[in-house]
Design a protein around this motif. Structure first.
Motif, short mmCIF file in Angstrom:
data_model
loop_
_atom_site.label_atom_id
_atom_site.label_comp_id
_atom_site.label_asym_id
_atom_site.label_seq_id
_atom_site.Cartn_x
_atom_site.Cartn_y
_atom_site.Cartn_z
N PHE A 206 -11.44 18.63 -17.75
CA PHE A 206 -11.51 17.49 -18.66
C PHE A 206 -11.54 16.14 -17.93
O PHE A 206 -11.79 15.11 -18.54
CB PHE A 206 -10.33 17.53 -19.65
N THR A 207 -11.27 16.18 -16.62
CA THR A 207 -11.41 14.96 -15.82
C THR A 207 -12.85 14.70 -15.43
O THR A 207 -13.31 13.56 -15.43
CB THR A 207 -10.54 15.06 -14.55
N ILE A 208 -13.60 15.76 -15.11
CA ILE A 208 -14.94 15.56 -14.54
C ILE A 208 -16.06 16.02 -15.47
O ILE A 208 -17.24 15.91 -15.09
CB ILE A 208 -15.08 16.31 -13.20
N TRP A 209 -15.77 16.51 -16.67
CA TRP A 209 -16.83 17.11 -17.49
C TRP A 209 -17.90 16.10 -17.89
O TRP A 209 -19.05 16.46 -18.11
CB TRP A 209 -16.25 17.81 -18.72
N LYS A 210 -17.53 14.82 -17.96
CA LYS A 210 -18.52 13.79 -18.26
C LYS A 210 -19.00 13.06 -17.01
O LYS A 210 -19.61 12.00 -17.11
CB LYS A 210 -17.92 12.77 -19.23
N GLY A 211 -18.70 13.62 -15.84
CA GLY A 211 -19.11 12.98 -14.60
C GLY A 211 -18.23 11.79 -14.28
O GLY A 211 -17.05 11.73 -14.64
N VAL A 405 -20.11 22.70 -15.58
CA VAL A 405 -18.76 22.39 -15.08
C VAL A 405 -17.76 23.42 -15.59
O VAL A 405 -16.88 23.88 -14.85
CB VAL A 405 -18.34 20.97 -15.51
N PHE A 406 -17.91 23.81 -16.86
CA PHE A 406 -17.00 24.81 -17.43
C PHE A 406 -17.13 26.15 -16.71
O PHE A 406 -16.13 26.81 -16.40
CB PHE A 406 -17.29 25.00 -18.93
N ILE A 407 -18.36 26.55 -16.41
CA ILE A 407 -18.58 27.82 -15.72
C ILE A 407 -17.96 27.78 -14.32
O ILE A 407 -17.32 28.75 -13.87
CB ILE A 407 -20.09 28.13 -15.64
N ILE A 408 -18.14 26.67 -13.63
CA ILE A 408 -17.57 26.52 -12.29
C ILE A 408 -16.04 26.61 -12.33
O ILE A 408 -15.42 27.34 -11.55
CB ILE A 408 -18.01 25.19 -11.66
N CYS A 409 -15.43 25.88 -13.25
CA CYS A 409 -13.97 25.86 -13.34
C CYS A 409 -13.41 27.23 -13.74
O CYS A 409 -12.41 27.69 -13.17
CB CYS A 409 -13.51 24.80 -14.34
N LEU A 410 -14.07 27.90 -14.70
CA LEU A 410 -13.61 29.21 -15.13
C LEU A 410 -13.76 30.24 -14.01
O LEU A 410 -12.85 31.04 -13.75
CB LEU A 410 -14.40 29.66 -16.36
N THR A 411 -14.89 30.20 -13.31
CA THR A 411 -15.13 31.14 -12.21
C THR A 411 -14.11 30.95 -11.10
O THR A 411 -13.55 31.92 -10.58
CB THR A 411 -16.55 30.97 -11.66
N CYS A 412 -13.85 29.70 -10.75
CA CYS A 412 -12.90 29.43 -9.67
C CYS A 412 -11.48 29.81 -10.08
O CYS A 412 -10.70 30.29 -9.25
CB CYS A 412 -12.95 27.95 -9.28
N PHE A 413 -11.14 29.62 -11.35
CA PHE A 413 -9.83 30.06 -11.83
C PHE A 413 -9.66 31.57 -11.62
O PHE A 413 -8.63 32.03 -11.13
CB PHE A 413 -9.65 29.70 -13.30
N LEU A 414 -10.69 32.34 -11.97
CA LEU A 414 -10.62 33.80 -11.82
C LEU A 414 -10.59 34.20 -10.34
O LEU A 414 -9.86 35.12 -9.95
CB LEU A 414 -11.82 34.45 -12.52
N LEU A 415 -11.36 33.50 -9.52
CA LEU A 415 -11.38 33.82 -8.09
C LEU A 415 -10.06 33.48 -7.40
O LEU A 415 -9.71 34.09 -6.37
CB LEU A 415 -12.53 33.06 -7.40
N HIS A 416 -9.32 32.51 -7.95
CA HIS A 416 -8.06 32.09 -7.33
C HIS A 416 -6.86 32.91 -7.81
O HIS A 416 -5.75 32.71 -7.29
CB HIS A 416 -7.81 30.60 -7.63
#
Length: 422
Positions: A206-211, A405-416
């Protein structure tokens, strides 16, 4: 020329890349990124370890010779090309485009920096309890070898750092990390750390979703509030008994150390680390500036702010360590640590000895979280920007960037998730 014409035709109707709404947002975003944990837990220890005040000589010299020029060069590259770190190098020198992809791989690794934010958030929650859990050995995770804070004295403190483990160490290793016997034993997930990880990635999204339209606004708080906390902790630290003994250890000059090449190497590594050099961040942040922005002036003052913060943070850390050493009846070098040991063992232990320990612990970990948040969301933003600049026709359309951005954040959450296991 035909290829450039076709590219221009393909980009017709593509959304604007965007620029900083004001110079203030740019300065705060860069300051929030470069002023981080390296200033608080790395520089003070390196200064103490490598000659105290004498360490400032190679540090200042290398900052002038290497740090500031490279900071300016990378910023101006981004401002000139108005592109992320991959397409920036493609424009400057097509043969060097691989440097940009190298930055990309490094940035993906840097995403794990969010774990510091996760640990600090965990400590922040526990800091509001009526009794800090790293003070006593009356908890379920403690062992028979645990030594509570009240039991510390000049005769047994040596044992506490060798054969016997302190309550703060056991809280860190057995409660927060819940360490298994080895890296080959993954163990179970810590659901509390999973929740902290989820919250951290949600905040990042929610910090970067709008760039930069959203991240620039968030930087007004996340980049400035740590300085408020730092000032509060500085005043409190310098007024503690034994504080100036810690400051003496921090700055006592050992001129003979200047003849050691390792001191110069560590000074240079600190410059590169704290200035965020050669990892692509400055390219991307500078690319959102106006083409004719005076980046020379910006870079000079930002570098000065970074080094000045490191120097002041040393007083914050070592004044508290001096107080702790007086309480324990030992010298400062027996309690001075670097890295996670300083932030998650030594400093919480020291604040637990003060009046109103919950308040000072809360201030410290809130500052730590905000320092980590700034650096992390800028790291993710640089990757998003660089990929978007590779495929502008696809990403600069409504809602596609937010989905990416959502896909990146969700993927990284799962990878971490494995990183919050035992």
């Amino acid at each position: 020329m035909n290829r450039e014409r076709r590219k221009a035709e393909n980009l017709r109707g593509v959304g604007d890349r965007g620029q900083w709404a004001s110079k203030t947002e740019y300065v705060l975003s860069v300051a929030g990124n470069v002023v981080g944990l390296g200033n608080v837990w790395r520089f003070p220890y390196l200064c103490y370890k490598n000659g105290g005040g004498a360490f400032l000589v190679p540090y200042a010299l290398l900052a002038v010779v290497c740090g500031i020029p490279l900071f300016l060069m990378e910023t101006s590259f981004g401002q000139y090309t108005q592109d992320g770190f991959i397409t920036c190098w493609r424009k400057l020198c097509p043969l060097a485009e691989g440097i940009g992809y190298g930055f990309f791989i490094m940035k993906l690794y840097d995403f794990s920096y969010i774990l510091v934010q996760v640990w600090a958030l965990f400590y922040l929650v526990f800091s509001v309890r009526s009794q800090l859990p790293w003070v006593s050995c009356d908890n379920t995770w403690n062992t028979v070898y645990c030594l509570g804070l009240q039991s510390f004295n000049s005769s047994n403190v040596t044992a506490a750092y060798t054969n016997i483990s302190s309550a703060a160490t056991e809280f860190w290793e057995r409660r927060v990390l819940n360490m298994s016997s080895g890296i080959e034993e993954l163990g179970t997930l810590s659901w509390e750390l999973v929740l902290c990880l989820l919250f951290s990635w949600m905040f990042c999204y929610f910090t970067i979703w709008k760039g930069i339209k959203s991240s620039g606004k968030v930087a007004y708080f996340t980049a400035t509030f740590p300085y408020v906390m730092l000032f509060i902790l500085l005043i409190r630290g310098l007024t503690l008994p034994g504080a100036w003994e810690g400051v003496y250890y921090y700055l006592y000059p050992d001129i003979n150390r200047l003849a050691n090449l390792e001191v110069w190497t560590e000074a240079l590594s600190q410059i590169f680390f704290s200035y965020s050099l050669v990892i692509g961040t400055l390219n991307v942040l500078g690319s959102y500036n106006h083409y004719n922005n005076n980046c020379y002036k910006d870079c000079f003052w930002l570098c000065l702010l970074n080094s000045g913060t490191s120097f002041v943070a040393g007083f914050v850390v070592f004044s508290v360590l001096g107080f702790m050493s007086q309480k324990l009846g030992v010298t400062v070098d027996n309690v001075a640590e670097s890295g996670p040991g300083l932030a998650f063992i030594a400093y919480p232990q020291a604040t637990a000895m003060m009046p109103l320990p919950q308040f000072w612990t809360f201030c410290f970990f809130l500052m730590l979280i905000l320092l980590a948040v700034d650096t992390h969301f800028v790291t993710v933003e640089t990757v998003i920007t660089s990929v978007s600049d590779l495929f502008p026709a696809f990403f600069r359309t409504p809602r596609r960037r937010e989905i990416f951005v959502f896909i990146i954040c969700l993927t990284c959450f799962l990878l971490h998730l494995p990183l919050v296991s035992q």
